[in-house]
Enzyme design. Structure first.
Site, short mmCIF file in Angstrom:
data_model
loop_
_atom_site.label_atom_id
_atom_site.label_comp_id
_atom_site.label_asym_id
_atom_site.label_seq_id
_atom_site.Cartn_x
_atom_site.Cartn_y
_atom_site.Cartn_z
CD GLU A 464 25.81 21.06 12.44
OE1 GLU A 464 26.76 19.96 13.20
OE2 GLU A 464 25.98 21.29 11.33
CG HIS A 534 19.43 18.61 2.46
ND1 HIS A 534 19.81 17.55 2.25
CD2 HIS A 534 20.68 19.61 2.63
CE1 HIS A 534 21.39 17.48 2.20
NE2 HIS A 534 21.89 18.62 2.59
#
Ligand SMILES: Cc1ncc(C[n+]2csc(CCOP(=O)(O)OP(=O)(O)O)c2C)c(N)n1
Ligand SMILES: [Mg+2]
Length: 734
Positions: A464, A534
């Protein structure tokens, strides 16, 4: 002025002649000596409390002057670090510019008094604004090189366009430009260093990585940071690189290494890695004293290798200059450094009134952008990407309309690139003749690579910080990266880049640099099974960052119009997409046309009411509507629901108008209650609207814990319509 002016485009090559000309040797010594004297002048002024911090480039001068002389200021690109005084001096940053930053003057060209000394930045020299963060800059260099290559392949993309950020983003590029970036040997421990090598190697990018190895990271010796003590040995297996390891106290050896490195890059063969061994005679910074952790013999050995002493001896030894001539040259530099200090000390200081200038774009106000007019949409028009085969009047999901906006904008603006994990249809293009493609784990970018090609839509490494760091590099060159972080719960490796680079680039450079990238991020729970990693939220952590716009739509139409504004505006945007809403029946809408855009900072009243104001956003909007309908049906309470749509900026006027009418307020959100987004709103309402309130401000939010896997637990943790209804009834009864 350094030697930049005289050789703006064509550096003299040492390699061609095999040795330095007397003029080159003299100029190298002059720059090295001047750099050291500017350090000394700053140290003096720091002791007099006229400057407030000091970091010296002492001992690194020869390597840096060698680098600068091999490269072209205003043509190549530079992402240096805080020790690169001699480099910047040789590129053309003046001693006065340096001193203006040291005293924090308004006219400090790099930051207007906002950054410490030696935090460089010069648009005309292509020195991109630097931070104090070790190693963030190397990823920017990679993105910058990618952008340069893209513009060279697509010169039409560089053309200015009116009506969006491009009107304010000049583009320059050259097919054979090189991007230089440097860092200390200690900083090579940062993951971002390795992430940058990865992409530069894979894509054969023309980036020169320069490691200035002085053997210490503050007090930590090299072997602690680098297993075996040699960074050159560790990186040696990266493909496509040119490698050089040099005595960085020797300017000639350094110049030769950088010339060879630049030639490799300019020929399109790949990146280069120059490892220079230097010394650090002045400790880490003025606040550090290396006598506490280095033995005397070691410090003395460093002193013997001081590049100034060595170069001076060489000038004398080779008969280039006589002692008196050297002394004369030195006096002239002493005078220049002293005069720069004097000039800076009388320079006007920055105005307190200007503190918040350049937090956001002063050119293009995303709250009133010229292109955004919610009323002017054209529902019924067909089109908008892969899903564009649907009839224009058919209601489309939020996922569809985000995808449609990406298609529209990519067709309209050739500067947009999309990258992230799994966002391409298939990295192996040849597979696309047999398979239909991935297009993101939620399929939001589906079809983009197939239409726009792999140069504009591609997979990143699983990393990321790499995604956001490269996006910053792209954006500083005038491109518009629209990148994806796959799940909000995995944004954290990029947090350093977001907080210390993306959000702050414009402010810290006093408006001379900006990184208006868009980061799209699926967020949130209510899906069952997502659990801690998540289904999380955490938007208030990002609304706490000045400089960053934070958008959180609750329905398909808003998502489409707000994403368009995010892409066309001139600020960095975190665009949060609630996963539960992607394919929900709630909030579907017909495709609104390819120009539909919603300004930031305009809330929407999704249900008018007179008794209670309920402020919310995202997936809580439909839950609040359910609660409000029950409150109406079963209790006759009329709740006014405000969907904020953008969280930074937010629509205070809409809030205040409603609260003045209802005198009762609930703030509801999915994120945890403590220190959450609602806390700030509740505080401001209590402060500014106290007289209008008939009851305390209530908050409904998730429990102060993470989202659990088992649905019974998830339901209890996240705010549900019944929690909201209870708050409505409690508040009504107050
Ligand atoms: C991400 C980050 N962590 C910590 C620091 C504090 N810090 C500033 S310089 C430095 C040491 C850097 O050493 P090295 O990379 O070898 O460069 P040098 O200072 O020796 O030139 C540290 C720990 C920082 N600026 N950024
Ligand atoms: Mg070091």
């Amino acid at each position: 002025m350094g030697l930049a002016a005289s050789r703006a485009h064509e550096p003299e090559t040492a390699a061609a002649s095999g040795s330095l000309s007397p003029q080159q040797m003299i100029e190298m010594y002059r720059l090295m000596y001047l750099s050291r004297r500017i350090d000394d002048r700053e140290i003096l002024l720091k002791r007099q409390q006229k400057v407030f911090f000091q970091i010296s480039g002492a001992g690194h001068e020869a390597l840096q002057v060698g680098a600068a002389m091999a490269l072209r200021p205003g043509y190549d690109w530079f992402f240096p670090y805080y020790r690169d005084r001699a480099l910047c001096l040789a590129l053309g940053v003046t001693p006065e510019d340096m001193m203006l930053q040291a005293v924090g003057a308004a006219s400090d060209p790099a930051s207007g008094g906002r950054q410490m000394p030696t935090h460089w930045g010069s648009p005309s020299l292509h020195i991109v604004s630097t931070s104090s963060s070790t190693a963030t800059q190397v990823l920017h260099a990679v993105g910058c090189a990618e952008a340069g290559r893209y513009f060279s392949n697509h010169p039409e993309a560089a053309e200015k366009a009116e009506g969006d950020y491009r009107a304010f983003r000049d583009v320059e590029f050259h097919g054979d430009e090189v991007v230089f970036t440097s860092l200390g040997e200690g900083s090579t421990s940062q993951g971002e260093f390795w992430e940058a090598l990865n992409t530069a190697s894979n894509q054969k990018l023309p980036v020169i990585f320069c490691v200035e190895d002085n053997g210490y990271a503050i007090s930590v010796p090299v072997e602690v940071n680098t297993p075996g003590g040699s960074i050159s040995k560790l990186v040696a297996n990266f493909p496509n690189f040119f490698f050089a390891e040099v005595d960085g106290t020797d300017p000639e050896a350094s110049l030769l290494a950088f010339e060879a490195a630049a030639a490799h890059c300019r020929a399109g063969l790949g990146p280069a890695f120059v490892h220079g061994h230097v010394v650090r005679p002045y400790s880490h910074a003025l606040s550090d004293d290396d006598r506490h952790y280095r033995v005397a013999a070691e410090r003395e050995a460093d002193h013997q290798r001081d590049p100034l002493i060595l170069m001076r001896a060489r000038l004398l030894g080779e008969g280039v200059l006589a002692e008196e001539q050297i002394v004369e040259l030195e006096h002239a530099q002493d005078h220049e450094a002293a005069e720069a200090g004097e000039l800076a000390l009388v320079a006007p200081l920055p105005l307190v009134a200007d503190i918040t200038k350049h937090v956001y774009s002063e050119d293009l106000d995303a709250t009133h952008p010229p292109f955004a007019n919610e009323q002017e949409h054209a529902p019924g028009e067909a089109g908008g990407g892969k899903a564009g085969s649907a009839k224009g009047s058919d209601p489309r999901t939020m996922a569809d309309l985000i995808n449609a906006c990406l298609f529209d904008e990519m067709r309209r603006d050739p500067r947009i690139v999309v990258f992230g994990e799994d966002v391409a249809d298939a990295s192996r293009e040849e597979a696309l003749s047999e398979v239909d493609g991935k297009g993101g784990v939620f399929k939001i970018t589906y079809g983009l690579q197939t239409e726009f090609g792999s140069e504009r839509v591609f997979n990143s490494p699983l990393c990321e910080a790499n995604i956001v760091g490269r996006a910053i590099g792209y954006a500083t060159r005038g491109m518009k990266p629209v990148v994806e972080v796959q799940f909000f719960d995995y944004i954290w490796p990029a947090m350093h880049q977001i907080r210390n680079e993306l959000a702050v680039m414009r402010w810290r450079s006093n408006g001379t640099w900006a990184a208006p990238a868009v980061i799209r991020v699926p967020i949130g729970g209510y899906l069952k099974g997502g659990a801690i990693y998540h289904s999380g939220s955490g938007e208030s952590i990002f609304t706490h960052l000045p400089g960053l716009r934070v958008v959180f739509p609750s329905n398909a139409l808003d998502a489409n119009g707000l994403l368009r504004t995010a892409i066309r505006c001139d600020d960095p945007v975190l665009f949060l997409e609630h996963k539960r809403l992607y394919r929900e029946t709630y909030g579907r809408a017909p495709y609104p046309g390819h120009d539909f855009a919603i300004p930031f900072g305009r809330a929407k009243i999704v249900r008018p009411g007179t008794d209670i104001t309920l402020i919310t956003y995202g997936a809580v909007v439909p839950r609040a509507l359910q609660a409000a309908e029950r409150a109406h049906r079963e209790h006759g309470v009329e709740v006014e629901i405000i969907d904020l749509r953008t969280l930074a900026p937010y629509d205070w006027e809409a809030i205040a108008t409603s609260v003045r009418k209802t005198s009762r307020v609930i703030v509801a959100h999915e994120d945890m209650i403590s220190w959450g987004y609602g806390a700030e709103l509740a505080a401001r309402i209590s402060d500014e609207l106290f007289e209008d309130l008939d009851a305390p401000v209530k908050r409904v939010a998730s429990m102060d814990t993470f989202v659990a896997y088992q649905p019974i637990l998830e339901d209890a943790i996240l705010p549900q319509p019944e929690h909201i209804l209870k708050a409505i009834l409690d508040l009504k009864a107050y």
